[in-house]
Design an enzyme around this catalytic site. Structure first.
Site, PDB file in Angstrom:
ATOM      1  N   ASP A 156      24.209  39.737  49.929  1.00  0.00           N
ATOM      2  CA  ASP A 156      23.557  39.351  48.666  1.00  0.00           C
ATOM      3  C   ASP A 156      23.431  37.838  48.626  1.00  0.00           C
ATOM      4  OD1 ASP A 156      23.275  41.979  47.761  1.00  0.00           O
ATOM      5  OD2 ASP A 156      25.324  42.004  46.994  1.00  0.00           O
ATOM      6  N   LEU A 206      17.483  49.268  47.518  1.00  0.00           N
ATOM      7  CA  LEU A 206      16.522  48.824  46.499  1.00  0.00           C
ATOM      8  C   LEU A 206      16.564  49.730  45.268  1.00  0.00           C
ATOM      9  CD1 LEU A 206      13.559  47.813  48.872  1.00  0.00           C
ATOM     10  CD2 LEU A 206      15.404  46.396  47.970  1.00  0.00           C
ATOM     11  N   HIS A 264      13.760  53.727  41.131  1.00  0.00           N
ATOM     12  CA  HIS A 264      13.882  54.462  39.855  1.00  0.00           C
ATOM     13  C   HIS A 264      12.528  54.359  39.163  1.00  0.00           C
ATOM     14  CE1 HIS A 264      16.446  55.145  35.963  1.00  0.00           C
ATOM     15  NE2 HIS A 264      15.517  56.061  36.152  1.00  0.00           N
ATOM     16  N   ASP A 265      11.686  55.380  39.355  1.00  0.00           N
ATOM     17  CA  ASP A 265      10.326  55.328  38.805  1.00  0.00           C
ATOM     18  C   ASP A 265       9.826  56.768  38.729  1.00  0.00           C
ATOM     19  OD1 ASP A 265       7.624  54.429  38.166  1.00  0.00           O
ATOM     20  OD2 ASP A 265       8.147  52.533  39.141  1.00  0.00           O
ATOM     21  N   ILE A 266       8.552  56.968  38.440  1.00  0.00           N
ATOM     22  CA  ILE A 266       8.044  58.337  38.380  1.00  0.00           C
ATOM     23  C   ILE A 266       8.032  58.917  39.798  1.00  0.00           C
ATOM     24  CG2 ILE A 266       6.692  57.929  36.283  1.00  0.00           C
ATOM     25  CD1 ILE A 266       4.183  57.792  38.080  1.00  0.00           C
ATOM     26  N   ASN A 286       5.925  60.310  41.859  1.00  0.00           N
ATOM     27  CA  ASN A 286       4.877  59.919  42.804  1.00  0.00           C
ATOM     28  C   ASN A 286       5.119  58.507  43.350  1.00  0.00           C
ATOM     29  OD1 ASN A 286       2.209  60.403  44.033  1.00  0.00           O
ATOM     30  ND2 ASN A 286       1.592  58.689  42.721  1.00  0.00           N
ATOM     31  N   THR A 287       5.535  57.608  42.461  1.00  0.00           N
ATOM     32  CA  THR A 287       5.769  56.218  42.871  1.00  0.00           C
ATOM     33  C   THR A 287       6.987  56.121  43.788  1.00  0.00           C
ATOM     34  OG1 THR A 287       4.774  55.438  40.831  1.00  0.00           O
ATOM     35  CG2 THR A 287       6.218  53.888  41.966  1.00  0.00           C
ATOM     36  N   ARG A 347      37.584  46.084  46.329  1.00  0.00           N
ATOM     37  CA  ARG A 347      38.256  44.802  46.182  1.00  0.00           C
ATOM     38  C   ARG A 347      39.619  44.857  46.873  1.00  0.00           C
ATOM     39  NH1 ARG A 347      33.960  43.467  45.386  1.00  0.00           N
ATOM     40  NH2 ARG A 347      33.027  42.315  43.672  1.00  0.00           N
ATOM     41  N   GLN A 375      32.519  43.891  38.818  1.00  0.00           N
ATOM     42  CA  GLN A 375      32.859  45.280  39.158  1.00  0.00           C
ATOM     43  C   GLN A 375      33.939  45.805  38.205  1.00  0.00           C
ATOM     44  OE1 GLN A 375      31.147  47.046  41.024  1.00  0.00           O
ATOM     45  NE2 GLN A 375      30.319  45.881  42.740  1.00  0.00           N
ATOM     46  N   ARG A 427      30.966  40.203  48.009  1.00  0.00           N
ATOM     47  CA  ARG A 427      31.588  38.894  47.806  1.00  0.00           C
ATOM     48  C   ARG A 427      32.964  38.701  48.444  1.00  0.00           C
ATOM     49  NH1 ARG A 427      29.818  39.377  41.660  1.00  0.00           N
ATOM     50  NH2 ARG A 427      30.036  41.545  42.363  1.00  0.00           N
TER      51      ARG A 427
END
Ligand code: C5P
Length: 246
Positions: A21, A71, A74-76, A78-79, A190, A199, A220
């Protein structure tokens, strides 16, 4: 996850994923180089992907790392199916969607992945490890984290996604519920004494393995350490010892 070829057993190196990250390709490559020969798995999340794009996934793969592309689609339906197809071409080995996208979205993601020539393993993220009961209730979900994780895990399994992301605190419950049918990846790791940061449902590397996690995501505690390789080595030693007592 490739188990040790000679023994057929899972090694600590098969188990640890380092979350890169960081805000640039250069920083990611520098970190990855410092971990070369120590770790096999790295995670590319939103920060790095949006800064460096698909090239960084290819660079890390070319350098010999297995890549978890996190990534969290989280969408419809089809997407999300289209996003899975696009991501599938990048060479990542693991890919995440949000289980809270619902059964149709999860099934669309599973179908899209299954149709790929070289499909990544799909993981459904349940309740983010940064959320406690208060945070979850604030979103309108009445259930406590454990019950919501169980519910979302069931949805994902029923929709054809057997890889789950949960906190180490739910791993034993999900392992008990689904046995060997599920593949559990746990962030929120951790080492004893490390700063929790954001967290909220965390545990040590050894506790996560003992709870039944297949792979651990650590960011981290490794990337912000004075020597990331030394920090990774210490975590690998703890994982090795927990695997040894299984
Ligand atoms: O730095 P830290 O060890 O907290 O990083 C954890 C990583 O795991 C982050 O990249 C975060 O996006 C990811 N993650 C998480 N909780 C989830 C899913 C993914 O912390 N439920």
């Amino acid at each position: 996850m490739e188990p040790d070829a000679a023994s057929g057993r899972r090694t600590a190196e098969d188990t640890l994923i380092v979350a890169l990250d960081v805000p640039s390709r250069d920083r990611a490559i520098e970190l990855a180089q410092s971990l070369q020969g120590v770790c096999r798995w790295v995670k590319v999340g939103l920060e790095l992907y949006l800064a460096a794009g698909e090239a960084v996934v290819r660079d890390l793969t070319k350098a010999g790392f297995s890549v978890f592309l996190d990534l969290k689609f989280h969408d419809i339906p089809n997407t999300v199916a289209g996003a899975v197809r696009s991501a599938g071409a990048l060479g990542a080995s693991l890919l995440t969607v949000h289980a809270s996208g619902g059964p149709e979205m999860l099934a669309a993601a599973a179908d899209a992945a299954a149709a790929l020539p070289n499909p990544p393993r799909l993981l459904a993220a349940t309740v983010l490890t940064s959320m406690n009961a208060e945070q979850l209730h604030a979103t309108g979900v009445e259930a406590d984290p454990l019950d919501q994780v169980k519910r979302l895990a069931g949805l994902a399994m029923d929709s054809g996604i057997s890889g789950l992301v949960c906190s180490p605190q739910e791993a034993a419950t999900l392992r008990g519920q689904f046995g060997g049918q599920t593949f559990l990846v746990t962030p929120g790791i951790r080492p004893a004494g490390a700063a929790a940061g954001d967290q909220k449902r965390a545990a040590t590397p050894g506790a996560a393995i003992s709870a039944g996690a297949d792979m651990l995501v650590v960011g981290r505690p490794i990337t912000a350490a004075p020597s990331p390789a030394a920090a990774a080595d210490a975590i690998l030693a703890e994982i090795r010892s927990a695997l040894g007592s299984q």
